[in-house]
Design an enzyme around this catalytic site. Structure first.
Site, PDB file in Angstrom:
ATOM      1  N   GLU A  10      60.624 -39.504  -6.762  1.00  0.00           N
ATOM      2  CA  GLU A  10      59.850 -40.437  -5.937  1.00  0.00           C
ATOM      3  C   GLU A  10      60.195 -41.862  -6.355  1.00  0.00           C
ATOM      4  O   GLU A  10      60.035 -42.230  -7.509  1.00  0.00           O
ATOM      5  CB  GLU A  10      58.346 -40.196  -6.129  1.00  0.00           C
TER       6      GLU A  10
ATOM      7  N   CYS B 131      52.367 -42.428  -0.566  1.00  0.00           N
ATOM      8  CA  CYS B 131      52.554 -41.140  -1.246  1.00  0.00           C
ATOM      9  C   CYS B 131      53.293 -40.133  -0.363  1.00  0.00           C
ATOM     10  O   CYS B 131      54.082 -39.337  -0.854  1.00  0.00           O
ATOM     11  CB  CYS B 131      51.212 -40.579  -1.699  1.00  0.00           C
TER      12      CYS B 131
ATOM     13  N   LYS C 146      37.243 -47.001 -10.612  1.00  0.00           N
ATOM     14  CA  LYS C 146      38.199 -47.769 -11.417  1.00  0.00           C
ATOM     15  C   LYS C 146      39.349 -48.129 -10.491  1.00  0.00           C
ATOM     16  O   LYS C 146      40.275 -47.350 -10.286  1.00  0.00           O
ATOM     17  CB  LYS C 146      38.695 -46.912 -12.593  1.00  0.00           C
TER      18      LYS C 146
ATOM     19  N   GLU D  19      45.525 -36.465  -6.141  1.00  0.00           N
ATOM     20  CA  GLU D  19      46.402 -36.741  -4.996  1.00  0.00           C
ATOM     21  C   GLU D  19      47.586 -37.497  -5.577  1.00  0.00           C
ATOM     22  O   GLU D  19      47.491 -38.681  -5.859  1.00  0.00           O
ATOM     23  CB  GLU D  19      45.645 -37.555  -3.949  1.00  0.00           C
TER      24      GLU D  19
HETATM   25  P1  NAI Z   1      49.512 -45.088 -12.028  1.00  0.00           P
HETATM   26  O1  NAI Z   1      49.357 -43.651 -11.771  1.00  0.00           O
HETATM   27  O2  NAI Z   1      49.721 -45.537 -13.437  1.00  0.00           O
HETATM   28  O3  NAI Z   1      48.238 -45.903 -11.458  1.00  0.00           O
HETATM   29  C1  NAI Z   1      47.280 -45.385 -10.541  1.00  0.00           C
HETATM   30  C2  NAI Z   1      45.881 -45.615 -11.077  1.00  0.00           C
HETATM   31  O4  NAI Z   1      45.716 -44.885 -12.285  1.00  0.00           O
HETATM   32  C3  NAI Z   1      45.552 -47.084 -11.430  1.00  0.00           C
HETATM   33  O5  NAI Z   1      44.205 -47.336 -11.134  1.00  0.00           O
HETATM   34  C4  NAI Z   1      45.765 -47.095 -12.927  1.00  0.00           C
HETATM   35  O6  NAI Z   1      45.050 -48.139 -13.578  1.00  0.00           O
HETATM   36  C5  NAI Z   1      45.237 -45.735 -13.315  1.00  0.00           C
HETATM   37  N1  NAI Z   1      45.710 -45.252 -14.609  1.00  0.00           N
HETATM   38  C6  NAI Z   1      46.898 -45.492 -15.217  1.00  0.00           C
HETATM   39  N2  NAI Z   1      46.954 -44.887 -16.413  1.00  0.00           N
HETATM   40  C7  NAI Z   1      45.772 -44.222 -16.571  1.00  0.00           C
HETATM   41  C8  NAI Z   1      45.216 -43.403 -17.600  1.00  0.00           C
HETATM   42  N3  NAI Z   1      45.894 -43.139 -18.719  1.00  0.00           N
HETATM   43  N4  NAI Z   1      43.991 -42.872 -17.428  1.00  0.00           N
HETATM   44  C9  NAI Z   1      43.289 -43.123 -16.290  1.00  0.00           C
HETATM   45  N5  NAI Z   1      43.769 -43.896 -15.299  1.00  0.00           N
HETATM   46  C10 NAI Z   1      44.978 -44.449 -15.431  1.00  0.00           C
HETATM   47  O7  NAI Z   1      50.712 -45.620 -11.115  1.00  0.00           O
HETATM   48  P2  NAI Z   1      51.685 -46.870 -11.407  1.00  0.00           P
HETATM   49  O8  NAI Z   1      52.136 -46.858 -12.822  1.00  0.00           O
HETATM   50  O9  NAI Z   1      51.017 -48.088 -10.917  1.00  0.00           O
HETATM   51  O10 NAI Z   1      52.916 -46.541 -10.445  1.00  0.00           O
HETATM   52  C11 NAI Z   1      54.001 -45.740 -10.921  1.00  0.00           C
HETATM   53  C12 NAI Z   1      54.435 -44.744  -9.886  1.00  0.00           C
HETATM   54  O11 NAI Z   1      53.369 -43.863  -9.576  1.00  0.00           O
HETATM   55  C13 NAI Z   1      54.831 -45.321  -8.549  1.00  0.00           C
HETATM   56  O12 NAI Z   1      56.138 -45.813  -8.549  1.00  0.00           O
HETATM   57  C14 NAI Z   1      54.662 -44.116  -7.672  1.00  0.00           C
HETATM   58  O13 NAI Z   1      55.793 -43.296  -7.781  1.00  0.00           O
HETATM   59  C15 NAI Z   1      53.469 -43.405  -8.249  1.00  0.00           C
HETATM   60  N6  NAI Z   1      52.225 -43.739  -7.515  1.00  0.00           N
HETATM   61  C16 NAI Z   1      51.788 -42.869  -6.557  1.00  0.00           C
HETATM   62  C17 NAI Z   1      50.681 -43.174  -5.801  1.00  0.00           C
HETATM   63  C18 NAI Z   1      50.189 -42.262  -4.731  1.00  0.00           C
HETATM   64  O14 NAI Z   1      49.642 -42.725  -3.742  1.00  0.00           O
HETATM   65  N7  NAI Z   1      50.298 -40.969  -4.874  1.00  0.00           N
HETATM   66  C19 NAI Z   1      49.942 -44.430  -5.980  1.00  0.00           C
HETATM   67  C20 NAI Z   1      50.438 -45.254  -7.057  1.00  0.00           C
HETATM   68  C21 NAI Z   1      51.557 -44.900  -7.772  1.00  0.00           C
END
Ligand code: NAI
Ligand code: MG
Length: 419
Positions: free
Chosen positions: A323, A226, A117, A192
């Site tokens: 973050e 990250c 996904k 992660e």
């Molecule tokens: P997110 O955690 O919502 O998105 C990451 C992935 O999770 C995407 O593929 C998204 O579609 C999926 N996702 C979202 N809600 C989900 C759910 N309920 N069930 C299963 N999958 C789901 O991150 P977002 O909202 O794009 O970014 C917000 C913050 O998250 C960023 O500002 C950052 O602080 C953090 N982040 C950290 C990352 C890392 O590399 N550790 C990567 C992306 C975001």
């Protein structure tokens, strides 16, 4: 799981060859989706190639072991590893193919089938990679891609009872939700999540060498990393020179279109992410911090934010604790080694930490004091496939890469055979 290990290894190597052959095309797709500088996208693809090659080798090294049952020679006892089953790979937008590679290569090496996904902002490179995966000889149905939003496609996957494992990279908030969602069938979960990684610059550091490394540690990919080194602490003798050097570094970075070869810093992923970052800048100012460079959106089309440095910040401020996932750095003074645990290990995260010193004794002592999955000394962000990557505390569960990364897709079976 029915494909022999030798053949799996060949297929993984074939994927690596195809990724390399299409690296320029894949990099361009990544930039169109994500906005990152093309040189960075291309560099990350070399890492993807390396990852598939590392795990290609791992396929034929999935050894079991035998046990010595002591007096009881009437037994042959051994343990084997088997694929965990169907793995759901939920990938973020900040380094789509790099993150996917860290999951897909070990999953296939282990013999799992996967449902990927991708993030809704950046699905295109995953779809192209999936075509190459088929071309490399992965049997149809083994690698599946379902695009869609997190709350729809992502949630369906993490709740599904026929999914045996979820590997997720993304926000802490969604990570917590995935742990809850996994309770239904107690699927295996590796996470992660993010970080608020500290970087300590000691008085004796080589300042000229440290500045560009510390700068890249936060500004690369516009801080959407990250393990970004987002809070820097410097000893009193060096702090002013470090700030001056970092300001000069930040001002010299070329912000622009990721497809322009000279671009060093691209835009943020979305309007929402830019609003989030600018909100943090506003909160930093409101809480008494001082912006010494940047702090504003760049003009023109695209979600650009200028590389930003704060001084005059305190430990209790939101921009020091949370973050941001944007090009925003705080620089504060610190006294010495004894302050490292208090400062470095504050907060829920434990993904990365940086140290700059020429004193080997200080470096080794500091390494032991820090609760972080990755510690970089006189460098930042370097990684090797063979070493585990992941976080302490709420930065995650489990590790990617290395034998640990493969283990995350395996179940262990112990067998006791009475002769
Ligand atoms: P997110 O955690 O919502 O998105 C990451 C992935 O999770 C995407 O593929 C998204 O579609 C999926 N996702 C979202 N809600 C989900 C759910 N309920 N069930 C299963 N999958 C789901 O991150 P977002 O909202 O794009 O970014 C917000 C913050 O998250 C960023 O500002 C950052 O602080 C953090 N982040 C950290 C990352 C890392 O590399 N550790 C990567 C992306 C975001
Ligand atoms: Mg989200």
């Amino acid at each position: 799981r029915g494909t022999p290990a030798k053949r799996r290894g060949e297929i993984l190597w074939a994927i690596s060859d195809l990724v390399l052959a299409h690296a320029d095309e894949l990099a361009r797709i990544e930039v169109l989706d994500n906005g990152m500088p093309i040189a960075m996208a291309r560099g990350l693809l070399d890492g993807v190639v390396e990852g598939f090659r590392y795990f290609a080798g791992a396929c034929t090294r999935l050894h079991g072991r035998t046990a010595d049952m002591g007096e009881d020679l009437e037994y042959h006892a051994f343990a084997v590893s088997e694929p965990v089953g169907v793995a759901g790979l939920v990938v973020p937008w900040n380094g789509p193919l790099a993150s996917l590679g860290n999951k897909l290569a070990p999953a296939l090496a282990a013999g799992c089938s996967v449902v990927v996904k991708p993030a809704e902002q950046t699905s295109l490179s995953t779809l192209r990679l999936a075509e190459l995966v088929l071309e490399a000889g992965v049997p149809p149905g083994v690698v599946n891609v379902v695009t869609g939003t997190g709350p729809a496609a992502g949630a369906a996957l993490v709740h599904h009872d026929d999914v045996d494992k979820i590997s997720f990279t993304g926000s802490l908030e969604v990570g917590r939700g995935i742990v809850a969602a996994s309770a239904g069938n107690l699927k295996r979960v590796t996470l992660e999540l993010g970080g608020k990684s500290p970087v300590f610059v000691f008085d004796d550091a080589d300042l000229d060498a440290a500045v560009p490394v510390v700068g890249a540690g936060i500004f690369a990919n516009s801080g959407q990393v990250c393990f970004a080194g987002s809070r820097v602490y410097a000893q009193p003798g060096i702090v002013d020179d470090l700030v001056a050097g970092l300001v000069e570094h930040a001002k010299g970075l070329r912000v622009g279109n990721g497809l322009d070869a000279g671009t060093q810093i691209g835009p943020l992923i979305s309007e929402r992410q830019r609003a989030r970052v600018l909100d943090y800048v506003a909160s930093g100012l409101a809480e008494g911090g001082e912006v010494v460079t940047g702090g504003v959106a760049s003009g023109g089309v695209g979600y650009f934010v200028e590389p930003t440095i704060f001084t005059g910040t305190r430990a209790d401020m939101r921009i020091v604790r949370e973050e941001i996932f944007g090009p925003v750095l705080t620089v504060m003074p610190f006294g010495g080694l004894d302050e490292l645990p208090g400062i470095g290990n504050a907060g829920p995260y434990g993904l990365g930490a940086g140290l700059f010193t020429r004193d080997l004794g200080v470096a080794h002592r500091a390494v032991r004091l820090l609760d972080a999955g990755n510690v970089w000394v006189n460098c930042y962000g370097r990684r090797d496939r063979s070493l585990p990557f992941g976080g302490f505390k709420q930065s995650g569960w489990g590790r990617e890469n290395g034998p640990e990364g493969l283990d995350a897709y395996l179940e262990k079976k112990s067998v006791y055979l009475h002769l």
